[in-house]
Design a protein around this motif. Structure first.
Motif, PDB file in Angstrom:
ATOM      1  N   ARG A   1      -4.876   1.924  11.203  1.00 13.49           N
ATOM      2  CA  ARG A   1      -3.630   2.491  11.731  1.00 13.49           C
ATOM      3  C   ARG A   1      -3.837   3.193  13.070  1.00 13.49           C
ATOM      4  O   ARG A   1      -2.890   3.352  13.840  1.00 13.49           O
ATOM      5  CB  ARG A   1      -3.021   3.468  10.723  1.00 13.49           C
ATOM      6  CG  ARG A   1      -2.516   2.790   9.450  1.00 13.49           C
ATOM      7  CD  ARG A   1      -1.825   3.776   8.529  1.00 13.49           C
ATOM      8  NE  ARG A   1      -1.396   3.138   7.281  1.00 13.49           N
ATOM      9  CZ  ARG A   1      -0.231   2.517   7.112  1.00 13.49           C
ATOM     10  NH1 ARG A   1       0.614   2.457   8.125  1.00 13.49           N
ATOM     11  NH2 ARG A   1       0.080   1.965   5.955  1.00 13.49           N
TER      12      ARG A   1
ATOM     13  N   TRP B   1      -2.165  -1.752  16.510  1.00 16.45           N
ATOM     14  CA  TRP B   1      -1.222  -1.404  15.431  1.00 16.45           C
ATOM     15  C   TRP B   1      -0.154  -0.439  15.937  1.00 16.45           C
ATOM     16  O   TRP B   1       1.030  -0.580  15.621  1.00 16.45           O
ATOM     17  CB  TRP B   1      -1.959  -0.800  14.246  1.00 16.45           C
ATOM     18  CG  TRP B   1      -1.031  -0.377  13.134  1.00 16.45           C
ATOM     19  CD1 TRP B   1      -0.684   0.881  12.781  1.00 16.45           C
ATOM     20  CD2 TRP B   1      -0.293  -1.255  12.271  1.00 16.45           C
ATOM     21  NE1 TRP B   1       0.214   0.869  11.741  1.00 16.45           N
ATOM     22  CE2 TRP B   1       0.469  -0.441  11.399  1.00 16.45           C
ATOM     23  CE3 TRP B   1      -0.213  -2.643  12.132  1.00 16.45           C
ATOM     24  CZ2 TRP B   1       1.298  -0.965  10.428  1.00 16.45           C
ATOM     25  CZ3 TRP B   1       0.625  -3.162  11.161  1.00 16.45           C
ATOM     26  CH2 TRP B   1       1.372  -2.329  10.323  1.00 16.45           C
TER      27      TRP B   1
ATOM     28  N   ASN C   1       4.364  -1.596   5.539  1.00 12.45           N
ATOM     29  CA  ASN C   1       3.140  -1.319   4.780  1.00 12.45           C
ATOM     30  C   ASN C   1       2.461  -2.600   4.312  1.00 12.45           C
ATOM     31  O   ASN C   1       1.227  -2.716   4.342  1.00 12.45           O
ATOM     32  CB  ASN C   1       3.452  -0.415   3.586  1.00 12.45           C
ATOM     33  CG  ASN C   1       3.782   1.007   3.995  1.00 12.45           C
ATOM     34  OD1 ASN C   1       3.313   1.490   5.032  1.00 12.45           O
ATOM     35  ND2 ASN C   1       4.588   1.692   3.214  1.00 12.45           N
TER      36      ASN C   1
ATOM     37  N   HIS D   1       0.699  -4.136   7.198  1.00  8.13           N
ATOM     38  CA  HIS D   1      -0.548  -3.431   7.496  1.00  8.13           C
ATOM     39  C   HIS D   1      -1.654  -3.855   6.533  1.00  8.13           C
ATOM     40  O   HIS D   1      -2.804  -4.073   6.942  1.00  8.13           O
ATOM     41  CB  HIS D   1      -0.336  -1.924   7.426  1.00  8.13           C
ATOM     42  CG  HIS D   1      -1.579  -1.134   7.670  1.00  8.13           C
ATOM     43  ND1 HIS D   1      -2.308  -0.552   6.660  1.00  8.13           N
ATOM     44  CD2 HIS D   1      -2.262  -0.872   8.814  1.00  8.13           C
ATOM     45  CE1 HIS D   1      -3.363   0.046   7.167  1.00  8.13           C
ATOM     46  NE2 HIS D   1      -3.361  -0.123   8.475  1.00  8.13           N
TER      47      HIS D   1
END
Length: 247
Positions: A148, A153, A138, A141
């Motif tokens: 996402r 990704w 997370n 990201h």
């Protein structure tokens, strides 16, 4: 003096750019490609329009250096998080669910208590590692700021899940191998290990009885049941870490 400062800054920019580019895996490159494109545009402006006599060199260097520093921070976080994830997963194969094994021969009751404690502790460790891995993904990201749903990704997550599978395989293999050593007479003799379970033989004419029974029982407390429980404990490791979702 200004020339030396400008030249030094250009060397720093070029070296940092090249080091970042060289250290990235193909699956990581897609996550930061857009940032390198921003740097390329800024650098191209300088190459095409500036010379050492240009008055706008300081502004060019300031802008380019800011882009390089920002990208370097992103790449550093990306690489550090990925390295930590791999280290966590690799550590799973180093310790089995027995967490050091048994140091002496145990009665079935003693075995059950010690094994359950060891098993709970190992499961807890892996669950904690799993939470760390999800948190690191997370954070990655948030750092790379790639949607996402983007293929880049999803490819990165697929790569991470591949590492997770390897980690779980290593953990299960370590535990199954530990079971093998516990029941292998040759290994026990060579390493001077004490037998794991105490099995009593009772003569009840005209029969010979073993306590616990050697095979499987309805109550699942026979020796073979116990060995099966060891194997099952290792196999259950596969369910401790949820699949990391890309979307």
């Amino acid at each position: 003096e200004s020339f030396r400062q400008h030249a030094g800054n250009m060397d720093l920019i070029a070296n940092t750019y090249n080091e970042m580019r060289e250290c990235l895996l193909p699956v990581e490159w897609g996550l930061v490609k857009h940032k390198f494109e921003y740097m390329d545009i800024a650098l191209e402006e300088g190459i095409a329009h500036l010379n050492w006599k240009s008055h706008s060199i300081p502004a060019f260097l300031k802008k380019t250096m800011a882009l390089v520093k920002e990208t370097h921070k992103v790449v550093t976080t990306l690489k550090a998080n990925f390295k930590t994830i791999v280290q966590l997963l690799s550590s799973w194969s180093l310790v089995s669910v027995f967490n050091g094994g048994f140091q002496r021969t145990l009665s079935c009751h003693e075995y059950q208590e010690q094994f359950e404690d060891s098993l709970d502790a190992r499961y807890h460790e892996i669950r904690e590692d799993a939470e760390k891995i999800h948190a690191l993904v997370n954070q990655t990201h948030e750092t790379v700021q790639v949607p996402r749903g983007e293929p880049t990704w999803k490819q990165f997550i697929q790569h991470i899940n591949g590492k997770v599978e390897q980690g779980l395989y290593g953990a299960i293999k370590a535990s199954v191998n530990a079971v093998k050593t516990l029941v292998d007479p040759e290994y026990i003799q060579q390493n001077a290990h004490a037998p794991v379970l105490e099995i009593r033989m009772e003569l009840v004419a005209p029969e010979v009885l073993f306590v616990p029974e050697l095979g499987e029982t309805v109550r699942k407390n026979g020796v073979l049941d116990i060995v099966h429980s060891w194997v099952d404990a290792g196999l259950r490791l596969g369910g401790l870490l949820k699949v990391i979702e890309g979307g």
